[in-house]
Scaffold this motif. Structure first.
Motif, short mmCIF file in Angstrom:
data_model
loop_
_atom_site.label_atom_id
_atom_site.label_comp_id
_atom_site.label_asym_id
_atom_site.label_seq_id
_atom_site.Cartn_x
_atom_site.Cartn_y
_atom_site.Cartn_z
N ILE A 469 4.25 8.74 11.14
CA ILE A 469 4.43 7.59 12.04
C ILE A 469 5.58 6.76 11.46
CG2 ILE A 469 3.40 5.49 12.98
CD1 ILE A 469 2.05 7.96 14.04
N VAL A 470 6.56 6.48 12.28
CA VAL A 470 7.71 5.68 11.84
C VAL A 470 7.71 4.37 12.62
CG1 VAL A 470 10.21 5.58 11.52
CG2 VAL A 470 9.03 7.77 11.30
N LEU A 471 7.58 3.26 11.90
CA LEU A 471 7.57 1.93 12.51
C LEU A 471 8.83 1.17 12.13
CD1 LEU A 471 3.87 0.90 11.68
CD2 LEU A 471 4.73 1.86 13.82
N ALA A 472 9.25 0.28 13.01
CA ALA A 472 10.33 -0.65 12.67
C ALA A 472 9.73 -1.80 11.87
CB ALA A 472 10.99 -1.17 13.94
N ASN A 473 10.51 -2.35 10.95
CA ASN A 473 10.02 -3.48 10.16
C ASN A 473 9.56 -4.62 11.06
OD1 ASN A 473 10.59 -2.31 7.58
ND2 ASN A 473 12.75 -2.80 7.86
N GLU A 474 10.25 -4.81 12.19
CA GLU A 474 9.91 -5.89 13.11
C GLU A 474 8.57 -5.65 13.82
OE1 GLU A 474 14.39 -5.71 12.74
OE2 GLU A 474 12.69 -4.31 12.81
N GLU A 475 8.08 -4.40 13.82
CA GLU A 475 6.81 -4.08 14.48
C GLU A 475 5.60 -4.37 13.60
OE1 GLU A 475 8.60 -0.42 17.22
OE2 GLU A 475 7.28 0.02 15.52
N LEU A 476 5.82 -4.71 12.33
CA LEU A 476 4.72 -4.96 11.41
C LEU A 476 4.19 -6.37 11.63
CD1 LEU A 476 6.20 -3.35 8.17
CD2 LEU A 476 4.60 -2.35 9.81
N VAL A 477 3.35 -6.54 12.64
CA VAL A 477 2.82 -7.85 13.00
C VAL A 477 1.87 -8.34 11.92
CG1 VAL A 477 3.09 -7.51 15.47
CG2 VAL A 477 1.00 -6.74 14.36
N CYS A 478 1.77 -9.65 11.77
CA CYS A 478 1.02 -10.23 10.65
C CYS A 478 -0.46 -10.40 10.95
CB CYS A 478 1.63 -11.57 10.25
SG CYS A 478 1.68 -12.77 11.61
N ASP A 479 -0.94 -9.88 12.07
CA ASP A 479 -2.37 -10.01 12.39
C ASP A 479 -3.23 -9.21 11.42
OD1 ASP A 479 -0.70 -10.62 14.61
OD2 ASP A 479 -2.46 -10.60 15.91
N TYR A 480 -2.63 -8.26 10.73
CA TYR A 480 -3.37 -7.40 9.82
C TYR A 480 -2.76 -7.47 8.43
CZ TYR A 480 -4.89 -5.51 14.32
OH TYR A 480 -5.39 -5.40 15.60
N ASN A 481 -3.52 -6.99 7.46
CA ASN A 481 -3.05 -6.94 6.09
C ASN A 481 -2.13 -5.74 5.91
OD1 ASN A 481 -2.72 -7.25 3.32
ND2 ASN A 481 -4.64 -6.19 2.84
N ILE A 482 -0.83 -5.97 5.73
CA ILE A 482 0.14 -4.89 5.54
C ILE A 482 0.28 -4.64 4.04
CG2 ILE A 482 2.46 -4.09 6.05
CD1 ILE A 482 0.78 -4.73 8.51
N LYS A 483 -0.05 -3.43 3.62
CA LYS A 483 0.01 -3.08 2.20
C LYS A 483 1.08 -2.01 2.00
CE LYS A 483 -2.78 -1.38 -1.67
NZ LYS A 483 -4.13 -0.91 -2.09
N PHE A 484 2.13 -2.36 1.24
CA PHE A 484 3.19 -1.40 0.94
C PHE A 484 2.77 -0.60 -0.29
CE2 PHE A 484 5.28 -4.77 3.31
CZ PHE A 484 6.02 -4.05 4.21
N ILE A 485 2.62 0.71 -0.10
CA ILE A 485 2.03 1.54 -1.14
C ILE A 485 3.06 2.27 -1.99
CG2 ILE A 485 -0.08 1.90 0.18
CD1 ILE A 485 1.04 4.63 1.00
N GLY A 486 4.33 2.16 -1.63
CA GLY A 486 5.35 2.83 -2.43
C GLY A 486 6.64 3.07 -1.64
N LYS A 487 7.67 3.49 -2.37
CA LYS A 487 8.96 3.75 -1.75
C LYS A 487 9.30 5.23 -1.87
CE LYS A 487 10.85 -0.89 -2.45
NZ LYS A 487 12.03 -1.67 -2.88
N VAL A 488 10.04 5.74 -0.88
CA VAL A 488 10.42 7.15 -0.89
C VAL A 488 11.95 7.25 -0.86
CG1 VAL A 488 8.32 7.95 0.21
CG2 VAL A 488 10.25 7.27 1.64
#
Length: 488
Positions: A469-488
């Motif tokens: 699943i590929v999301l745009a950064n702008e699509e990461l709405v703040c209604d939920y807890n967004i957890k960045f788990i690592g970089k590739v």
């Protein structure tokens, strides 16, 4: 008549019973049957006329199921050896041979009639037989005319959009008597995709195929093969890495999964009752492949008739939305592009009226890609909601090095965007995503990228990471807890 589906029936009467023959011919004629051929055969007790009658297959004998499951093609090896020719060329050769044989029979009767020692009864019998043989010859000549006519070829100009070909060993899966019936599984898949994505997949046609290996099935879209693998009836399949402590035996089959690349183990059904996880039967596995291909190849599966059905729904609810944007701001091709792009990335178009409202809001966007981005932003809460687990969304990011590498794929040359992809770089990125997903025990890796690169990155990476699943950064709405788990 040889290019149509025909029915045949064989009737016999004694050669010395003229009334019985006349009654038979009249009866069959009244029922719509034509005399195909008539021969004298010698039995232990008498000499009979063996009459073969034919007629075009009746409409009432055909159901919608005949069009979906081509049972007439499901023949075993001996049946295929004895089957009549089906191609126009083979039929033409067969008719020519019959005409030659018919002429030989007429020549023999004619020579017998020229004999001086014939009784009146024998002469009458031969004259009647000559008349019958001449009628059959005329019928064969007309059949040859029909067969060589180009008009009959137009009926062959058709194409089945979505077909599943089955090898002889797995034909039982489409039998109505089979407990784990594949037809029922396809209904389940169609219902699920309709409810989940608002995407109705077309009729799926099942055929037998001699081109497949043992236990193989393949999926074709517009007669182009897009998927092929093996299944094993009376077995249940599991991912090998999920069977902790299980030792593969000689009764099992181990193959690679064409979708994920992971190893599959097919275990006999009677040996899986102790496993706590649930595997897939052969029919369920084929249905899973059908669902995967239905989404992956949606741009080729969905046609303008399908697009028009969405438009008709909106017309019924709010005709203004359609009148305002089609065709002045959005063509049918643009709408098809938008719908297939959303479905391809598993974004639901079920709320089609709301989708048209958003299209109407952004109809002045300069390109289809810009319109797609804006529509996705409008749907971002719905997109994220379906991805969140326990109120949390685990997301990967591009490292600075990878972001620079990806940006290098896209060049501007005289105002036109050119994509130059290095396969080695793409394989490296895909490998890093799979590695991170495995370490975090994620079945579906989610990657956040810049909006202007999002769609193209998905198109590129989805060939190597099928469930990404590929999301745009702008699509990461703040209604939920967004957890960045690592970089590739």
């Amino acid at each position: 008549m040889y290019s149509k589906k025909m029915q045949y029936v064989i009737k016999s009467v004694p050669t010395d019973d003229r009334q019985a023959l006349e009654d038979l011919l009249n009866q069959m004629s009244d029922e719509g049957w034509d005399l195909y051929t008539m021969h004298e055969i010698e039995t232990d007790k008498s000499i009979d006329f063996n009459c073969i009658f034919t007629r075009e297959k009746q409409e009432e004998d055909k159901t919608d199921l005949d069009d979906i499951v081509n049972i007439t093609n499901f023949k075993y090896r001996m049946e295929k050896m004895l089957a009549a020719p089906t191609s126009p060329y083979e039929s033409c050769k067969e008719i020519q041979l019959k005409i030659t044989n018919q002429k030989d029979r007429i020549k023999r009767i004619k020579s017998q009639l020229e004999s001086e020692n014939l009784s009146i009864d024998d002469k009458n019998r031969l004259n009647n037989q000559m008349s019958d043989e001449l009628r059959q010859l005329d019928a064969l000549k007309q059949a040859l005319v029909n067969e060589i006519s180009p008009d009959s070829m137009y009926s062959a100009i058709k194409e089945e959009k979505f077909t599943v070909n089955l090898s002889e060993e797995i034909l039982e899966l489409v039998s109505l008597d089979y407990s784990d019936n594949l037809l029922a599984q396809t209904v389940k898949i169609r219902q699920d995709l309709t409810e989940r994505l608002g995407y109705v997949i077309p009729h799926i046609h099942f055929h037998s195929s001699d081109d497949l290996g043992a236990n193989e099935f393949s999926i074709k879209i517009h007669d182009v093969e897009v998927f092929r693998t093996m299944v094993f009836p009376e077995h249940v399949v599991f991912y090998k890495d999920e069977l902790k402590g299980y030792k593969v035996t000689e009764d099992d089959y181990v193959i690679a999964d064409e979708i994920t690349g992971r190893k599959l183990v097919w275990i006999p059904r009677d040996r899986v009752r102790d496993f706590w996880l649930r595997g897939l039967t052969a029919s369920e596995f084929i249905a899973k492949a059908i669902e995967y291909i239905s989404i992956k190849e949606v741009s080729d599966i969905m046609d303008y008739n399908d697009v028009n059905k969405y438009v008709e729904i909106v017309l019924e609810k709010n005709s203004f939305l359609v009148d305002n944007i089609i065709p002045d701001f959005l063509t049918a091709a643009d709408l098809k592009y938008l719908l297939t792009c959303l479905i391809r990335e598993k974004v639901s178009v079920k709320n089609i009226v709301y989708l048209f409202e958003k299209i109407n809001d952004y109809a002045n966007e300069p390109t289809k890609e810009d319109l797609l981005d804006k529509v996705r932003l409008a749907f971002s809460k719905l997109i994220i909601k379906d991805l969140v687990e326990d109120g949390e969304l685990k997301v990967m990011e591009l490292s600075d090095e990878t972001a620079e590498m990806v940006s290098g794929f896209f060049d501007e040359d005289e105002g036109e965007s050119i994509i130059r992809i290095d396969a080695a770089d793409v394989h490296k990125i895909a490998a890093n995503i799979n590695k991170l997903a495995k370490s975090k025990k994620l079945s579906t890796p989610i990657l956040a990228v810049p909006m202007d690169l999002r769609h193209m990155i998905f198109v590129i990476l989805s060939e190597f990471v099928p469930n990404i699943i590929v999301l745009a950064n702008e699509e990461l709405v703040c209604d939920y807890n967004i957890k960045f788990i690592g970089k590739v």
